[in-house]
Design an enzyme around this catalytic site. Structure first.
Site, PDB file in Angstrom:
ATOM      1  N   ARG A 159       0.861  -1.174   0.000  1.00 45.20           N
ATOM      2  CA  ARG A 159       0.000   0.000   0.000  1.00 45.20           C
ATOM      3  C   ARG A 159       0.904   1.232   0.000  1.00 45.20           C
ATOM      4  O   ARG A 159       2.034   1.192   0.488  1.00 45.20           O
ATOM      5  CB  ARG A 159      -0.901   0.033   1.227  1.00 45.20           C
ATOM      6  CG  ARG A 159      -1.859  -1.149   1.354  1.00 45.20           C
ATOM      7  CD  ARG A 159      -2.684  -1.031   2.635  1.00 45.20           C
ATOM      8  NE  ARG A 159      -3.651  -2.111   2.762  1.00 45.20           N
ATOM      9  CZ  ARG A 159      -3.442  -3.253   3.415  1.00 45.20           C
ATOM     10  NH1 ARG A 159      -2.258  -3.444   4.017  1.00 45.20           N
ATOM     11  NH2 ARG A 159      -4.372  -4.176   3.492  1.00 45.20           N
ATOM     12  N   LYS A 183      -2.635  -2.420   7.802  1.00 43.43           N
ATOM     13  CA  LYS A 183      -3.809  -1.912   8.516  1.00 43.43           C
ATOM     14  C   LYS A 183      -3.954  -2.635   9.854  1.00 43.43           C
ATOM     15  O   LYS A 183      -3.731  -3.829   9.958  1.00 43.43           O
ATOM     16  CB  LYS A 183      -5.066  -2.120   7.671  1.00 43.43           C
ATOM     17  CG  LYS A 183      -5.114  -1.232   6.429  1.00 43.43           C
ATOM     18  CD  LYS A 183      -6.408  -1.416   5.673  1.00 43.43           C
ATOM     19  CE  LYS A 183      -6.479  -0.479   4.477  1.00 43.43           C
ATOM     20  NZ  LYS A 183      -7.745  -0.647   3.710  1.00 43.43           N
ATOM     21  N   HIS A 251      -1.998   2.638  -6.143  1.00 41.69           N
ATOM     22  CA  HIS A 251      -2.785   1.433  -5.908  1.00 41.69           C
ATOM     23  C   HIS A 251      -2.882   0.572  -7.164  1.00 41.69           C
ATOM     24  O   HIS A 251      -3.095  -0.639  -7.083  1.00 41.69           O
ATOM     25  CB  HIS A 251      -4.185   1.801  -5.416  1.00 41.69           C
ATOM     26  CG  HIS A 251      -4.956   0.615  -4.907  1.00 41.69           C
ATOM     27  ND1 HIS A 251      -4.550  -0.117  -3.812  1.00 41.69           N
ATOM     28  CD2 HIS A 251      -6.087   0.011  -5.355  1.00 41.69           C
ATOM     29  CE1 HIS A 251      -5.404  -1.108  -3.601  1.00 41.69           C
ATOM     30  NE2 HIS A 251      -6.347  -1.053  -4.525  1.00 41.69           N
ATOM     31  N   ARG A 254      -0.160  -1.920  -6.970  1.00 44.90           N
ATOM     32  CA  ARG A 254      -0.523  -2.994  -6.028  1.00 44.90           C
ATOM     33  C   ARG A 254      -1.525  -3.950  -6.678  1.00 44.90           C
ATOM     34  O   ARG A 254      -1.406  -5.162  -6.557  1.00 44.90           O
ATOM     35  CB  ARG A 254      -1.108  -2.370  -4.764  1.00 44.90           C
ATOM     36  CG  ARG A 254      -1.633  -3.368  -3.719  1.00 44.90           C
ATOM     37  CD  ARG A 254      -1.980  -2.599  -2.447  1.00 44.90           C
ATOM     38  NE  ARG A 254      -2.863  -3.308  -1.558  1.00 44.90           N
ATOM     39  CZ  ARG A 254      -2.476  -4.147  -0.611  1.00 44.90           C
ATOM     40  NH1 ARG A 254      -1.195  -4.428  -0.461  1.00 44.90           N
ATOM     41  NH2 ARG A 254      -3.363  -4.733   0.189  1.00 44.90           N
ATOM     42  N   HIS A 277      -4.298  -8.965   3.627  1.00 42.22           N
ATOM     43  CA  HIS A 277      -5.733  -8.894   3.850  1.00 42.22           C
ATOM     44  C   HIS A 277      -6.130  -9.811   5.005  1.00 42.22           C
ATOM     45  O   HIS A 277      -5.735 -10.980   5.036  1.00 42.22           O
ATOM     46  CB  HIS A 277      -6.503  -9.307   2.599  1.00 42.22           C
ATOM     47  CG  HIS A 277      -6.438  -8.302   1.500  1.00 42.22           C
ATOM     48  ND1 HIS A 277      -6.681  -8.609   0.177  1.00 42.22           N
ATOM     49  CD2 HIS A 277      -6.166  -6.973   1.521  1.00 42.22           C
ATOM     50  CE1 HIS A 277      -6.557  -7.529  -0.566  1.00 42.22           C
ATOM     51  NE2 HIS A 277      -6.241  -6.522   0.236  1.00 42.22           N
TER      52      HIS A 277
END
Length: 311
Positions: A159, A183, A251, A254, A277
């Site tokens: 990211r 994240k 992005h 990615r 993820h």
């Protein structure tokens, strides 16, 4: 403003009167913006029309079955998931107000969800486009830094926020690995290819080291850390400079990384791990493979799909 003090329209029923009271409350007491009030008015007017067609004339007759039917009707008429979410949000505000005013006792939206909205992904670059973007002539320090930046982007599928935060102490050049905090501060290890490692080494040899960078990999020539916006601008600059027919966003690199890995391996779980993820369902949005590619694989692999020679 209470419901009894709200202005009444000609021919209004209890539901439309309740909507009028809520809209007056939203404008006068909640100080919502005119644009928000206008959107609420439009969505609630449409809901009132639908209720009229269903012989629902009072807010206490609206239940969860009616709300699900309304959401389904909006979906059938072609409304996109984001618009349905917005309409249900207006209805949640309406019935929250009505419960506080003790005009209804129940919440008809409990458990009612709009169709899930996924923002459209940028179209992935093909391999030739990626190679053209990465083939930056290292004419000066900026070009050397930017090539290292783009190489790492594509090599590891980071990211943009992860790339901006990368520091040298998280990079293991001997193992070809980088430690990334994604994240939720979730940590993962990602591979770094040999071309990216070589480009990073060239940049490190000329980087201006400053105490304020805390060892950041990507800094300005003066040694200040590059932020997300600055990185976005550099990616866009090189996509134009290298002659690509589109403006590239970080992005997109990615997404291209994920699509190329998935197309070659077919291993969705591995791509999930590489992208960081938490849920496999998030990774599945990266599986928009070219249908022609899928058709070729099918023709080659399925026993009943193979065409006979000569017809």
């Amino acid at each position: 403003m209470s419901a009894e003090n709200a202005p009444k329209r000609a021919g209004a029923n209890a539901l439309t009167e309740a909507i009028d009271a809520f809209l007056a409350h939203a404008a006068d007491e909640l100080n919502l913006s005119p644009a928000t009030c206008s959107a609420y008015r439009r969505d609630l007017a449409h809901f009132a029309q639908w209720c009229q067609s269903q012989d629902i004339d009072s807010p206490d007759r609206v239940d969860s079955v009616a709300m699900r039917s309304y959401a389904a009707a909006e979906h059938r008429r072609g409304l996109n998931p984001r618009s349905i979410q917005r309409a249900l949000s207006a209805l949640r505000r309406l019935f929250g107000y009505l419960r506080r005013e003790k005009l209804v006792e129940h919440d008809p939206l409990a458990g009612v969800r709009a169709p899930r909205f996924r923002p459209p992904l940028p179209r992935p670059l093909d391999v030739d486009q990626v190679l053209a973007l990465l083939n930056i002539p290292e004419e000066d320090e900026l070009a050397t830094r930017d090539r290292a930046m783009l190489e790492l982007f594509y090599a590891s599928g980071l990211r943009v926020s992860e790339l901006a935060a990368m520091s040298w102490d998280r990079l293991d050049c001997r193992q070809g690995l980088a430690r990334v905090f994604g994240k939720g501060r979730r940590e993962r290890l990602v591979p770094v290819g040999r071309h990216a490692l070589a480009a990073l080494d060239r940049w490190r040899q000329m980087q201006a080291i400053s105490n304020e960078t805390a060892g950041r990999i990507f800094t300005s020539i003066k040694g200040r850390p590059l932020g997300v916006r600055a990185i976005q601008k550099r990616v866009a600059y090189w996509s134009e400079r290298q002659g690509l027919d589109q403006r590239v966003h970080p992005h997109q690199l990615r997404h291209s990384f994920a699509s190329h890995i998935l197309e070659s391996s077919g291993d969705l779980r591995a791509v999930q791990e590489l992208l960081g993820h938490a849920n496999l369902s998030t990774t599945q949005i990266y599986t928009h493979l070219d249908f022609q590619h899928l058709a070729r694989i099918y023709d080659q692999a399925h026993p009943r799909a193979k065409k006979r020679k000569g017809g």
